[in-house]
Scaffold this motif. Structure first.
Motif, short mmCIF file in Angstrom:
data_model
loop_
_atom_site.label_atom_id
_atom_site.label_comp_id
_atom_site.label_asym_id
_atom_site.label_seq_id
_atom_site.Cartn_x
_atom_site.Cartn_y
_atom_site.Cartn_z
N LEU A 50 0.78 -1.45 -0.14
CA LEU A 50 0.12 -0.27 0.01
C LEU A 50 0.85 1.69 -0.20
N ASP A 51 2.35 0.77 0.01
CA ASP A 51 2.94 2.15 0.59
C ASP A 51 3.25 2.96 -0.94
N ALA A 52 2.72 2.61 -2.15
CA ALA A 52 2.79 2.62 -3.18
C ALA A 52 2.10 3.89 -3.63
N LEU B 8 1.32 9.73 -4.38
CA LEU B 8 1.03 11.55 -3.50
C LEU B 8 2.22 12.40 -3.76
N GLY B 9 3.42 11.74 -4.23
CA GLY B 9 5.06 12.21 -4.30
C GLY B 9 5.71 12.22 -2.88
N VAL B 10 4.90 11.01 -2.20
CA VAL B 10 6.14 10.78 -0.54
C VAL B 10 6.94 9.86 -1.08
N THR B 11 8.72 10.47 -0.95
CA THR B 11 9.59 9.66 -1.40
C THR B 11 10.46 8.65 -0.62
N ARG B 12 10.49 7.87 -0.24
CA ARG B 12 11.40 6.84 0.27
C ARG B 12 11.77 7.28 1.47
N ALA B 13 12.31 8.18 1.16
CA ALA B 13 13.35 8.57 2.00
C ALA B 13 12.44 9.16 3.22
N GLU B 14 11.64 10.38 2.77
CA GLU B 14 10.41 10.34 3.89
C GLU B 14 9.42 9.25 4.76
N VAL B 15 9.14 8.42 4.24
CA VAL B 15 8.84 7.17 4.63
C VAL B 15 9.82 6.91 5.66
#
Length: 134
Positions: A106-108, A113-120
């Protein structure tokens, strides 16, 4: 929103610290399930009603809402949201959604929405979670 039952969903809502939840409540009389649902029914139209209520309570417009669903009972909800995402969805929902994802995680949705892997990963670390890389 879930067409499922609060007895199942409540633990997940609490664990994730979610602000809003709508699900069906099973009636219990004398400690036994009656087979009846009490309160508002969370079905296809009920999910859209709940989305509108949550948006109003949060003070955001429906245009700012993102709805994610997987089945035909999510059609009205996705239609009410500013962005409707079909996630591993049935064909009927994919046809009406703004976009569709067929991915196991679901994190896809966050990446759309423009949230980066680093932000996650930073958010996970702030919550004391670490991703184990293989």
């Amino acid at each position: 929103m879930s067409g499922g039952f609060t007895s199942v969903i409540k633990g997940l809502v609490d664990d994730l610290g979610l602000d809003f939840c709508a699900a069906n409540t099973l009636e219990i009389v004398d400690g036994k399930l009656t087979g009846q649902v009490v309160g508002e029914i969370v079905d296809r139209p009920g999910k859209a009603v709940a989305l509108r209520r949550f948006a109003e309570e949060a003070g955001v417009s429906l245009a700012q809402c993102v709805a994610v669903g997987d089945g035909a009972n999510d059609i009205d909800m996705l239609g009410a949201a500013g962005l409707g995402i079909a996630f591993n969805a049935k064909p009927a929902l994919r046809e009406v959604a703004d976009t569709a994802l067929s991915h196991p995680f679901l994190d896809a949705v966050l990446f759309i929405l423009g949230v980066t892997r680093a932000e996650v990963e930073a958010a996970d670390a702030a919550d004391g979670l670490e991703l184990t890389r293989l």
